[in-house]
Design a protein around this motif. Structure first.
Motif, PDB file in Angstrom:
ATOM      1  N   LEU A 194      34.646 -96.956  24.789  1.00  0.00           N
ATOM      2  CA  LEU A 194      33.502 -97.687  23.484  1.00  0.00           C
ATOM      3  C   LEU A 194      33.725 -96.649  22.354  1.00  0.00           C
ATOM      4  O   LEU A 194      33.718 -95.544  22.197  1.00  0.00           O
ATOM      5  N   THR A 195      34.010 -97.500  21.245  1.00  0.00           N
ATOM      6  CA  THR A 195      33.966 -96.636  19.841  1.00  0.00           C
ATOM      7  C   THR A 195      32.533 -96.401  19.530  1.00  0.00           C
ATOM      8  O   THR A 195      31.724 -97.432  19.277  1.00  0.00           O
ATOM      9  N   GLN A 196      32.159 -95.074  19.028  1.00  0.00           N
ATOM     10  CA  GLN A 196      30.750 -95.008  18.643  1.00  0.00           C
ATOM     11  C   GLN A 196      31.016 -94.286  17.309  1.00  0.00           C
ATOM     12  O   GLN A 196      31.919 -93.656  17.094  1.00  0.00           O
ATOM     13  N   ALA A 197      30.302 -94.894  16.294  1.00  0.00           N
ATOM     14  CA  ALA A 197      30.661 -94.513  14.910  1.00  0.00           C
ATOM     15  C   ALA A 197      29.900 -93.261  14.235  1.00  0.00           C
ATOM     16  O   ALA A 197      28.475 -93.658  14.435  1.00  0.00           O
ATOM     17  N   TRP A 198      30.365 -92.178  13.905  1.00  0.00           N
ATOM     18  CA  TRP A 198      29.678 -91.046  13.324  1.00  0.00           C
ATOM     19  C   TRP A 198      29.835 -91.523  11.911  1.00  0.00           C
ATOM     20  O   TRP A 198      30.716 -92.055  11.192  1.00  0.00           O
ATOM     21  N   ALA A 199      28.996 -91.263  10.893  1.00  0.00           N
ATOM     22  CA  ALA A 199      28.859 -91.665   9.516  1.00  0.00           C
ATOM     23  C   ALA A 199      29.185 -93.235   9.472  1.00  0.00           C
ATOM     24  O   ALA A 199      29.898 -93.483   8.541  1.00  0.00           O
ATOM     25  N   PRO A 200      28.107 -93.746   9.908  1.00  0.00           N
ATOM     26  CA  PRO A 200      28.620 -95.298  10.009  1.00  0.00           C
ATOM     27  C   PRO A 200      28.235 -95.820   8.781  1.00  0.00           C
ATOM     28  O   PRO A 200      28.501 -96.982   8.658  1.00  0.00           O
ATOM     29  N   ILE A 201      27.467 -95.308   7.789  1.00  0.00           N
ATOM     30  CA  ILE A 201      26.946 -95.993   6.677  1.00  0.00           C
ATOM     31  C   ILE A 201      28.027 -95.056   5.249  1.00  0.00           C
ATOM     32  O   ILE A 201      27.748 -95.488   4.208  1.00  0.00           O
ATOM     33  N   GLY A 202      28.777 -94.470   5.737  1.00  0.00           N
ATOM     34  CA  GLY A 202      29.753 -94.187   4.735  1.00  0.00           C
ATOM     35  C   GLY A 202      30.213 -92.631   4.495  1.00  0.00           C
ATOM     36  O   GLY A 202      30.910 -92.470   3.732  1.00  0.00           O
ATOM     37  N   GLY A 203      29.746 -91.852   5.540  1.00  0.00           N
ATOM     38  CA  GLY A 203      30.087 -90.286   5.254  1.00  0.00           C
ATOM     39  C   GLY A 203      29.790 -89.821   3.802  1.00  0.00           C
ATOM     40  O   GLY A 203      30.415 -89.326   3.251  1.00  0.00           O
ATOM     41  N   ILE A 204      28.334 -90.338   3.440  1.00  0.00           N
ATOM     42  CA  ILE A 204      28.192 -90.297   2.163  1.00  0.00           C
ATOM     43  C   ILE A 204      28.095 -88.655   1.743  1.00  0.00           C
ATOM     44  O   ILE A 204      28.693 -88.305   0.649  1.00  0.00           O
ATOM     45  N   THR A 205      27.963 -87.711   2.516  1.00  0.00           N
ATOM     46  CA  THR A 205      28.234 -86.260   2.026  1.00  0.00           C
ATOM     47  C   THR A 205      29.505 -86.096   1.691  1.00  0.00           C
ATOM     48  O   THR A 205      29.957 -85.347   0.675  1.00  0.00           O
ATOM     49  N   PHE A 206      30.626 -86.314   2.468  1.00  0.00           N
ATOM     50  CA  PHE A 206      31.669 -85.998   2.317  1.00  0.00           C
ATOM     51  C   PHE A 206      32.419 -86.967   0.937  1.00  0.00           C
ATOM     52  O   PHE A 206      32.971 -86.156   0.013  1.00  0.00           O
TER      53      PHE A 206
END
Length: 289
Positions: A179-191
């Protein structure tokens, strides 16, 4: 909404993340998340806030919370990873961890990665963890791991959002039941903010879809993940935003809307390159308590 992992364990599709959340803010953030309805909390040894996560969970009085944490590269190696589990379980205040994953592939010393995964398999066989997995593993790392593993990882937690979708890694995982689990799922805003990249939250395509549904851009992106079968780990320390991110089960994106979000992929990674992760650059001791 639950997802069924490849070993039959059920996991809430949306988890609450505490990456970069200071320890003194973590307890309140996790408490707010549990009050909002989250039943899946994602942390990591490297975050330095496992103890506060455990305290918030214990103080909530809520049963059946799915706890996920990660072994850091400094604790790779068979015996070291077994001890890494002991440290995490002690900080979390539990005897068994629901999902334990390796935080990085450590390609420069992949033998240590394989030894660490063998330790996860041992913990799984002994019933100390309910499921095991990996994080930030690319196709070449997954291929090498599968050649040596006896237990297929249940999860690969990677950076996935509209601007960086890693479709090849996702497809490889799907082919092998990972299963793919998304980190930064709303866009990696900090990066992206640090690098001057425009934010997904201001993207006009996502904004138009959000307006059509009377939802926020963040809610649209989380819905996109769920409809495409991914787990997602949003994070926030603001109670209103924490609750908003969970309120994504009362609308559905159309096929055209999903395709429009798919078309936003830039191929540009926001987080560190997996190939650049070395003990020399990223190693750090994980405290006992």
């Amino acid at each position: 909404m639950n997802l069924t992992l490849n070993n039959g364990v059920e996991m809430p599709a949306l988890g609450f993340g505490v990456f970069q959340t200071p320890p003194d803010e973590t307890r309140a953030a996790v408490t707010a998340a549990l009050e909002a309805g989250y039943r899946h909390i994602d942390t990591a040894a490297a975050y330095g806030n496992e103890r506060q996560v455990g305290e918030a969970v214990a103080n909530s009085g809520i049963n059946g919370i799915f706890l996920e944490t990660k072994i850091w590269i400094s604790d790779y190696g068979y015996e070291q990873t077994l001890h890494g589990f002991d440290k995490s379980a002690r900080k979390l205040g539990v005897d068994r961890i629901d999902l334990l994953i390796l935080h990085q592939a450590l390609p420069s010393e992949f033998d240590k990665t394989l030894a660490a995964y063998r330790a996860l398999e041992k913990l799984y066989a002994d019933g100390k963890v309910r499921a095991i997995g990996v994080s930030n593993f690319m196709v070449e790392h997954l291929t090498a791991l599968l050649d040596a593993a006896t237990v297929v990882p249940a999860v690969n937690q990677i950076e996935v959002h509209p601007y960086f979708q890693q479709r090849e890694v996702q497809a490889f995982g799907a082919e092998h039941g990972i299963l793919t689990q998304a980190w930064a799922p709303i866009g990696g805003i900090t990066f992206y903010r640090d690098s001057g990249h425009r934010s997904t939250l201001q993207d006009p395509v996502i904004g138009e879809i959000a307006t059509a549904h009377g939802k926020s851009p963040a809610q649209v992106m989380l819905r996109w993940h769920l409809q495409q079968g991914r787990s997602a780990i949003p994070k926030s320390v603001r109670p209103q935003r924490i609750a908003e991110n969970l309120d994504v089960f009362d609308f559905e994106l159309t096929g055209d809307q999903l395709a429009a979000i798919d078309a936003l992929d830039t191929g540009k990674r926001g987080g560190p390159e997996p190939a650049d992760i070395t003990l020399a650059n990223f190693g750090m001791p994980i405290p006992e308590n």
